[in-house]
Design a protein around this motif. Sequence first.
Motif, PDB file in Angstrom:
ATOM      1  N   LEU A 119      -5.054   7.377  25.069  1.00 19.59           N
ATOM      2  CA  LEU A 119      -3.890   7.224  24.593  1.00 19.59           C
ATOM      3  C   LEU A 119      -3.549   8.176  23.273  1.00 19.59           C
ATOM      4  O   LEU A 119      -4.407   8.652  22.493  1.00 19.59           O
ATOM      5  CB  LEU A 119      -3.702   5.638  24.258  1.00 19.59           C
ATOM      6  CG  LEU A 119      -4.233   4.782  25.157  1.00 19.59           C
ATOM      7  CD1 LEU A 119      -4.083   3.368  24.523  1.00 19.59           C
ATOM      8  CD2 LEU A 119      -3.674   4.787  26.419  1.00 19.59           C
ATOM      9  N   VAL A 120      -2.161   8.574  23.394  1.00 18.76           N
ATOM     10  CA  VAL A 120      -1.450   9.253  22.036  1.00 18.76           C
ATOM     11  C   VAL A 120      -0.548   8.608  21.775  1.00 18.76           C
ATOM     12  O   VAL A 120       0.405   8.006  22.151  1.00 18.76           O
ATOM     13  CB  VAL A 120      -1.168  10.755  22.606  1.00 18.76           C
ATOM     14  CG1 VAL A 120      -2.489  11.542  22.953  1.00 18.76           C
ATOM     15  CG2 VAL A 120      -0.121  10.727  23.655  1.00 18.76           C
ATOM     16  N   GLY A 121      -0.275   8.711  20.249  1.00 18.10           N
ATOM     17  CA  GLY A 121       0.665   8.070  19.480  1.00 18.10           C
ATOM     18  C   GLY A 121       0.754   8.791  18.137  1.00 18.10           C
ATOM     19  O   GLY A 121       0.220  10.054  18.006  1.00 18.10           O
ATOM     20  N   GLY A 122       2.090   8.669  17.425  1.00 23.66           N
ATOM     21  CA  GLY A 122       2.504   9.289  16.372  1.00 23.66           C
ATOM     22  C   GLY A 122       2.105   8.561  15.038  1.00 23.66           C
ATOM     23  O   GLY A 122       1.786   9.343  14.071  1.00 23.66           O
ATOM     24  N   ASP A 123       2.177   7.284  14.963  1.00 20.39           N
ATOM     25  CA  ASP A 123       1.924   6.503  13.748  1.00 20.39           C
ATOM     26  C   ASP A 123       2.484   7.222  12.500  1.00 20.39           C
ATOM     27  O   ASP A 123       2.081   7.550  11.559  1.00 20.39           O
ATOM     28  CB  ASP A 123       0.372   6.349  13.431  1.00 20.39           C
ATOM     29  CG  ASP A 123       0.095   5.440  12.493  1.00 20.39           C
ATOM     30  OD1 ASP A 123       0.909   4.393  12.080  1.00 20.39           O
ATOM     31  OD2 ASP A 123      -1.325   5.442  11.935  1.00 20.39           O
ATOM     32  N   VAL A 124       3.891   7.680  12.749  1.00 29.18           N
ATOM     33  CA  VAL A 124       4.504   8.262  11.581  1.00 29.18           C
ATOM     34  C   VAL A 124       4.745   7.410  10.489  1.00 29.18           C
ATOM     35  O   VAL A 124       4.138   7.854   9.193  1.00 29.18           O
ATOM     36  CB  VAL A 124       5.820   8.688  11.900  1.00 29.18           C
ATOM     37  CG1 VAL A 124       6.696   9.182  10.838  1.00 29.18           C
ATOM     38  CG2 VAL A 124       5.701   9.702  13.389  1.00 29.18           C
ATOM     39  N   ALA A 125       5.197   5.922  10.439  1.00 29.78           N
ATOM     40  CA  ALA A 125       4.862   4.925   9.470  1.00 29.78           C
ATOM     41  C   ALA A 125       5.128   4.904   8.147  1.00 29.78           C
ATOM     42  O   ALA A 125       4.982   4.144   7.472  1.00 29.78           O
ATOM     43  CB  ALA A 125       3.426   4.667   9.585  1.00 29.78           C
TER      44      ALA A 125
ATOM     45  N   LEU B 190       0.815  -1.236  -0.028  1.00 28.37           N
ATOM     46  CA  LEU B 190      -0.124   0.027  -0.043  1.00 28.37           C
ATOM     47  C   LEU B 190       0.679   1.129  -0.008  1.00 28.37           C
ATOM     48  O   LEU B 190       0.335   2.271  -0.414  1.00 28.37           O
ATOM     49  CB  LEU B 190      -1.019  -0.054   1.099  1.00 28.37           C
ATOM     50  CG  LEU B 190      -2.209  -0.703   1.293  1.00 28.37           C
ATOM     51  CD1 LEU B 190      -3.125  -0.573   2.477  1.00 28.37           C
ATOM     52  CD2 LEU B 190      -2.948  -0.559  -0.124  1.00 28.37           C
ATOM     53  N   LEU B 191       2.113   0.988   0.576  1.00 26.88           N
ATOM     54  CA  LEU B 191       2.948   2.326   0.595  1.00 26.88           C
ATOM     55  C   LEU B 191       4.291   2.213  -0.314  1.00 26.88           C
ATOM     56  O   LEU B 191       5.395   2.019   0.260  1.00 26.88           O
ATOM     57  CB  LEU B 191       3.144   2.695   2.073  1.00 26.88           C
ATOM     58  CG  LEU B 191       2.103   2.915   2.918  1.00 26.88           C
ATOM     59  CD1 LEU B 191       2.417   2.975   4.322  1.00 26.88           C
ATOM     60  CD2 LEU B 191       1.148   4.138   2.363  1.00 26.88           C
ATOM     61  N   PRO B 192       4.244   2.072  -1.504  1.00 20.93           N
ATOM     62  CA  PRO B 192       5.359   1.852  -2.280  1.00 20.93           C
ATOM     63  C   PRO B 192       6.507   3.081  -2.122  1.00 20.93           C
ATOM     64  O   PRO B 192       5.891   4.075  -2.206  1.00 20.93           O
ATOM     65  CB  PRO B 192       4.899   1.559  -3.749  1.00 20.93           C
ATOM     66  CG  PRO B 192       3.657   2.225  -3.729  1.00 20.93           C
ATOM     67  CD  PRO B 192       3.028   2.058  -2.356  1.00 20.93           C
ATOM     68  N   GLY B 193       7.831   2.834  -1.966  1.00 17.94           N
ATOM     69  CA  GLY B 193       8.727   3.789  -1.818  1.00 17.94           C
ATOM     70  C   GLY B 193       8.584   4.398  -0.318  1.00 17.94           C
ATOM     71  O   GLY B 193       9.552   5.179  -0.049  1.00 17.94           O
ATOM     72  N   ASP B 194       7.879   3.974   0.395  1.00 23.25           N
ATOM     73  CA  ASP B 194       7.706   4.366   1.881  1.00 23.25           C
ATOM     74  C   ASP B 194       8.356   3.241   2.784  1.00 23.25           C
ATOM     75  O   ASP B 194       7.783   3.402   4.061  1.00 23.25           O
ATOM     76  CB  ASP B 194       6.499   4.744   2.371  1.00 23.25           C
ATOM     77  CG  ASP B 194       6.407   6.430   2.186  1.00 23.25           C
ATOM     78  OD1 ASP B 194       7.519   6.910   2.502  1.00 23.25           O
ATOM     79  OD2 ASP B 194       5.202   6.971   1.682  1.00 23.25           O
ATOM     80  N   GLU B 195       9.191   2.046   2.469  1.00 21.89           N
ATOM     81  CA  GLU B 195       9.466   1.204   3.258  1.00 21.89           C
ATOM     82  C   GLU B 195      10.385   1.589   4.313  1.00 21.89           C
ATOM     83  O   GLU B 195      11.197   2.390   4.377  1.00 21.89           O
ATOM     84  CB  GLU B 195      10.207   0.361   2.333  1.00 21.89           C
ATOM     85  CG  GLU B 195       9.269  -0.274   1.349  1.00 21.89           C
ATOM     86  CD  GLU B 195       9.133   0.226   0.114  1.00 21.89           C
ATOM     87  OE1 GLU B 195       8.439  -0.007  -0.749  1.00 21.89           O
ATOM     88  OE2 GLU B 195       9.828   1.527   0.037  1.00 21.89           O
ATOM     89  N   LEU B 196       9.880   1.198   5.577  1.00 23.89           N
ATOM     90  CA  LEU B 196      10.760   1.177   6.608  1.00 23.89           C
ATOM     91  C   LEU B 196      11.474  -0.069   6.981  1.00 23.89           C
ATOM     92  O   LEU B 196      11.044  -0.924   7.549  1.00 23.89           O
ATOM     93  CB  LEU B 196      10.021   1.810   7.924  1.00 23.89           C
ATOM     94  CG  LEU B 196       9.189   2.930   8.055  1.00 23.89           C
ATOM     95  CD1 LEU B 196       8.292   3.083   9.174  1.00 23.89           C
ATOM     96  CD2 LEU B 196      10.146   4.024   7.836  1.00 23.89           C
TER      97      LEU B 196
END
Length: 296
Positions: free
Chosen positions: A241-247, A32-38
């Motif tokens: 709760l809080v988070g960033g989900d930068v992903a 779903l996120l080509p080029g955005d691999e971590l």
Amino acid sequence: MTGRVRTVAGDVAAGDLGRVDYHEHLFQVTPLLPGDELDDESAAAAEAAELRESGFEAMIDATPLGLGRDVPALARVAAATGLRIVSATGAHRESHYRADHPLVALNEADLARRFTKDLRSRSGIVKAGIDYWKITRFSRRVLAAAASAHAEVSAPVMVHLEHGSAAHEVLDVLEADGVSADAVVLAHIDRNPDAVLHAELAARGAFLGYDGFARHREHPDSVVLDCLERAAHLGAENRLLVGGDVARRSRYRAYGGLPGLRYLGLRVVPRLIAMVGEDLSDRVLRRNPARLLARF
């Protein structure tokens, strides 16, 4: 706070967890996120170090099975940075997997065995996901398997809600499978910033994951913070709760992007404290996530 939390480096007392960023991804590879691999351990360690320096002592890595999840690498990052990392098992919504991915073909019993094995080892939460107002047959199998794993290990359950949809419906499904709402965190609930709905969900016992910060094309951070404050005043203060989900690679400073994992600690937390005060902020950042995770 009582109970223990399962991290990649072993179980820790809930009271020792510290501030928790409830939703991030240090490793993630999805069609779903080509080029955005971590997928780089050194970049993951650099971002984790910045999160730690920004004031967080712990985080949940919410990448489930089949999407580049790397628990040994998470353990090395934790050791290098001092950040306590809770790893997810489970499976995401079906669109994150190619049609021929072996995980998609597994039945409920096989999925449950995989999830339970992970939870008995180094995972501290089991994840499922749904599409926008749609629980597919695969998502239904994953939810049932997550419920089975929860019954075996008592681990909490995180559910990705696409655009914050179908929250009550997901709780209904899980409760029918034996999972009490107070063991569930509804991720991305703030993508539908409806404080009255959030208070209803909290009254059922569910934890509410606010992780839509730094997404200014959708709405400013003030929308998320205002919704959180109002939900708290409506009775949800012990479930937030809080988070960033930068992903995404393009949003990681370590890969040359912005704003990075440190945004939550540097930009959001000071505003949260100024808005709701020290006590409620401590619940959101420390006490609430510890209660969610202290199941071991």
